[in-house]
Scaffold this active site. Structure first.
Site, PDB file in Angstrom:
ATOM      1  CD1 TRP A  10       6.696   7.486  -2.829  1.00 55.23           C
ATOM      2  CD2 TRP A  10       7.499   8.904  -4.034  1.00 55.23           C
ATOM      3  NE1 TRP A  10       6.223   7.932  -2.514  1.00 55.23           N
ATOM      4  CE2 TRP A  10       6.370   9.252  -2.759  1.00 55.23           C
ATOM      5  CE3 TRP A  10       7.775  10.349  -4.728  1.00 55.23           C
ATOM      6  CZ2 TRP A  10       6.027  10.781  -2.966  1.00 55.23           C
ATOM      7  CZ3 TRP A  10       7.591  11.518  -4.024  1.00 55.23           C
ATOM      8  CH2 TRP A  10       5.642  11.672  -3.677  1.00 55.23           C
ATOM      9  CG  PHE A  13      13.612   0.711   2.394  1.00 58.83           C
ATOM     10  CD1 PHE A  13      13.778   0.171   3.484  1.00 58.83           C
ATOM     11  CD2 PHE A  13      13.569  -0.127   1.093  1.00 58.83           C
ATOM     12  CE1 PHE A  13      14.857  -0.171   3.537  1.00 58.83           C
ATOM     13  CE2 PHE A  13      14.601  -0.762   1.368  1.00 58.83           C
ATOM     14  CZ  PHE A  13      15.374  -1.336   2.220  1.00 58.83           C
ATOM     15  CG  ASN A  42      -4.694   3.778  -3.954  1.00 62.72           C
ATOM     16  OD1 ASN A  42      -4.714   4.307  -2.768  1.00 62.72           O
ATOM     17  ND2 ASN A  42      -3.886   3.272  -4.750  1.00 62.72           N
ATOM     18  CD  GLU A  43      -2.394   6.722  -4.679  1.00 69.18           C
ATOM     19  OE1 GLU A  43      -1.407   7.763  -4.235  1.00 69.18           O
ATOM     20  OE2 GLU A  43      -1.339   7.024  -5.565  1.00 69.18           O
ATOM     21  CD  GLU A  82      -2.311   7.351  -0.104  1.00 68.93           C
ATOM     22  OE1 GLU A  82      -1.001   7.027  -0.065  1.00 68.93           O
ATOM     23  OE2 GLU A  82      -2.498   5.808  -0.692  1.00 68.93           O
TER      24      GLU A  82
END
EC number: 3.2.1.23
Length: 656
Positions: A313, A355, A152-153, A305
């Protein structure tokens, strides 16, 4: 090789990362109900599940994943199964500290976050291969499995001892001898000559400026090491499921990967995309990434995504206003996406991303976010049979190269105000606002199919790349180059004259005397009202240019800011947005390039994909668009004749 069409089969994939291990198992049936109501047909499982799958070294716990795979299949939801190797369990770093990366100052990056692995660690690679092997063997025949998602990434750097040894091996393969390395790195400067391979290190913390070519090669090396990690896992799953495509997700315009090279190793190219909803140019930022990803894929691609609402962030994390999630999702489809997915399905209640929004937010199914997700699912289902697999034809190519970016982004450069992504975005924005659909291309690609090639900035150009540009113009193409192009060769060695001599001849430049970077807020006035920003250059023309736009006033008064020689243009500054848009519109018109639709109101984007015309209103106010002829709007099932009104963040998908 299999590709995305083997998964979509005339559909658009819709869904996202599903992390049910964060929730009691009693919640899973509720998830399935909500997925079906929202039109979700694909979920990604297992991205961050390594400690759940392997709680202790060599131990396996697949029971929960077995039940999930069966549940998804019974519910008609396909699974993109991820290898969990982006986030090793704490036991690995505890037992094997050598698997943890170190930064340039020698500090260890500990577990407790994610991506805490050294790409060069043999121990990490052995554990990663083992868990990947067992996953592939167990689920290869499962009917829910549709696609593999590796890691992932990928985004880790490592300056530690094992990475240093691998770096030396990589350099031996690249250069062969220390003499060749010393020549390439220019180590005669500052007494840096190497007499033994053991002396060569990554560009760790230094008293003063680091060797720029050493830094450049370390970035090349890092991209290659991460790619080795990817291909090792890819080859394992391919051996078990040769009929299924494999992907990993890029981050948008991230400096750490040569994504042109990576894309060649993927069956499906996918990207994560998070424009800032507060940014008035967020849509253009999205369009740039979408165009680049489509070009890397050479066809349909996967939006792996995005956020359904706010991220967690940024310094201030605003949610997407009503309608913006739908609009930006349809923009991705317009620009070639055959999959629209999110991080993540259900918003977390704990952890570092509680969040960060989910398709089902903390407000639950009655919340605005989920209700908009449902609407988008219905929209995608309506248009999917008409758009899935559809291609986009562009007459304009924007050239981009990671090696040039890496080389230009050095510590000691003429101006730290010159930020490559900012320059690239400015040029793409001008084309986007002019309604011109663009591809991206590597300078070594075949450019003959484009009417116009735009080079915002390629500081480093190999001889082969220069030859490609010259051949393109000789073949009848129109070329526009921005400042600081063709300055250095592949080793970041400044070319004689400060610009490749062949390019100077191409543009009608006798001498590049000096670079004149501008201070923040400073401008350079030019004839005809053009005003430059960021940069200017002291150019002496050779008298062969067919047209020049001179600077007015200051040290460069009367010298050319813009030159045109035949079909080749050179722009030695960054014109203000409207001036750059006007210039590129003029050049494009001369090259025979037309927008997707003439006469668009400001804020409206038009893109053609196959025989469909996508209209996207990026304004909060309704707007009327002229669309000559009769069309069928796939989103509303309405017949549209000659004009259509788009509401706030409204969209239409018109079929003739």
């Amino acid at each position: 090789m299999p590709d995305l069409s083997d998964v979509t089969r005339g559909r658009l994939l819709y869904g996202g990362d599903y992390n049910p291990e964060q929730w009691p198992e009693e919640v899973w049936p509720e998830d399935v109900r909500l997925m079906k109501e929202a039109g979700v047909n694909s979920v990604t499982l297992g991205v961050f599940s390594w400690s759940k799958l392997e709680p202790r070294p060599g131990e396996r716990d697949f029971g929960w994943l077995d039940r999930l795979m069966d549940l998804m299949h019974d519910s008609g939801v396909g699974v993109v199964l991820a290898t969990p190797t982006a986030s090793p369990p704490p036991w690995m770093g505890h037992l094997h500290p050598d698997t943890l990366p170190r930064d340039a100052e020698g500090r260890t990056e500990w577990w407790g976050g994610r991506q805490h692995f050294s790409h060069s660690s043999a121990v990490y690679r052995r554990y990663a291969a083992a868990i990947t092997e067992d996953l592939a063997a167990r689920y290869a025949g499962h009917p829910a499995l549709t696609l593999w998602h590796i890691n992932n990434e990928y985004c880790t750097y490592d300056f530690g001892d094992e990475a240093a040894a691998r770096f030396r091996s990589w350099l031996r393969h690249r250069y062969g001898t220390l003499d060749a390395l010393n020549t390439a790195w220019g180590t005669a400067f500052w007494s840096q000559g190497y007499g033994d391979w053991a002396e060569v290190l990554p560009p760790r913390h230094a008293h003063y400026l680091k060797n720029p070519t050493q830094v450049l090669d370390f970035k090349r090396f890092t991209s290659d090491m991460l790619l080795e990690c990817y291909t090792a896992e890819r080859d394992i799953v391919r051996r078990h499921t040769p009929h299924l495509p494999v992907t990993t997700n890029f981050m948008p315009l991230w400096a750490g990967q040569d994504a042109w090279r990576w894309a060649e190793e993927e069956d499906v190219v996918s990207v994560d995309l998070y424009p800032d909803p507060r940014d008035p140019l967020g849509a253009q930022s999205g369009a740039l990434v979408q165009d680049m990803t489509r070009s890397q894929a050479r066809g349909p691609w996967m939006l792996m995504e995005q956020a359904a609402g706010a991220v967690n962030w940024r310094r201030v994390n605003r949610p997407k206003p009503r309608g913006l999630n739908r609009l930006w999702s349809l923009q991705a489809v317009a620009r070639g996406a055959d999959a629209v997915c999110y991080f993540q399905w259900r918003q977390s209640r704990q952890g570092a991303e509680k969040f960060h929004s989910g398709m089902v937010g903390h407000a639950g199914e009655q919340g605005r976010t989920y209700q908009e997700v449902k609407r988008l699912g219905a929209d995608l289902a309506r248009i999917a049979p008409h758009v899935s697999g559809g291609r986009i034809t562009a007459d304009v190519a924007v050239l981009h190269d990671w090696h040039s970016w890496w080389a230009g982004d050095q510590e000691a450069r003429p101006s730290h105000e010159v930020d490559y992504p900012r320059v690239l975005s400015a040029w793409h924005r001008a084309l986007w606002q002019a309604g011109l659909t663009t591809d991206f291309a590597h300078p070594g690609h075949d450019l003959s199919g484009y009417r116009l090639v735009v080079v915002p900035q390629l500081y480093l150009l190999t001889d082969a790349a220069v030859d490609s540009l010259l051949a393109y113009v000789r073949g009848g193409g129109t070329l526009v180059c921005g400042f600081l192009t063709g300055v250095a060769d592949q080793d970041d060695r400044v070319r004689p004259g400060g610009m490749d001599a062949r390019l100077r001849e191409l543009f009608g430049i006798r001498t590049l005397h000096e670079w004149w970077p501008l201070e923040p807020g400073e401008t350079a006035d030019c004839e005809g009202g053009l005003r430059g920003t960021l940069w200017s250059e002291e150019l002496e023309p050779d008298g062969t240019a067919d047209e020049t736009v001179p600077y007015e006033g200051g040290e460069l008064d009367g010298l050319p800011a813009v030159l045109r020689k035949g079909r080749a243009w050179y722009v030695s500054t960054l014109p203000e947005p409207e001036a750059l848009r006007a210039l590129l519109t003029r050049v494009a018109t001369g090259a025979g390039v037309r927008p997707a639709l003439d006469g668009l109101p400001d804020g409206v984007e038009a893109v053609r994909r196959g025989d469909l015309l996508f209209l996207l209103n990026h304004d909060r106010e309704p707007v009327t668009v002229d669309v000559p002829g009769t069309h069928h709007d796939l989103l509303t099932e309405a017949t549209v004749t000659d004009r259509i009104t788009l509401g706030r963040y409204g969209a239409a998908v018109l079929k003739p």
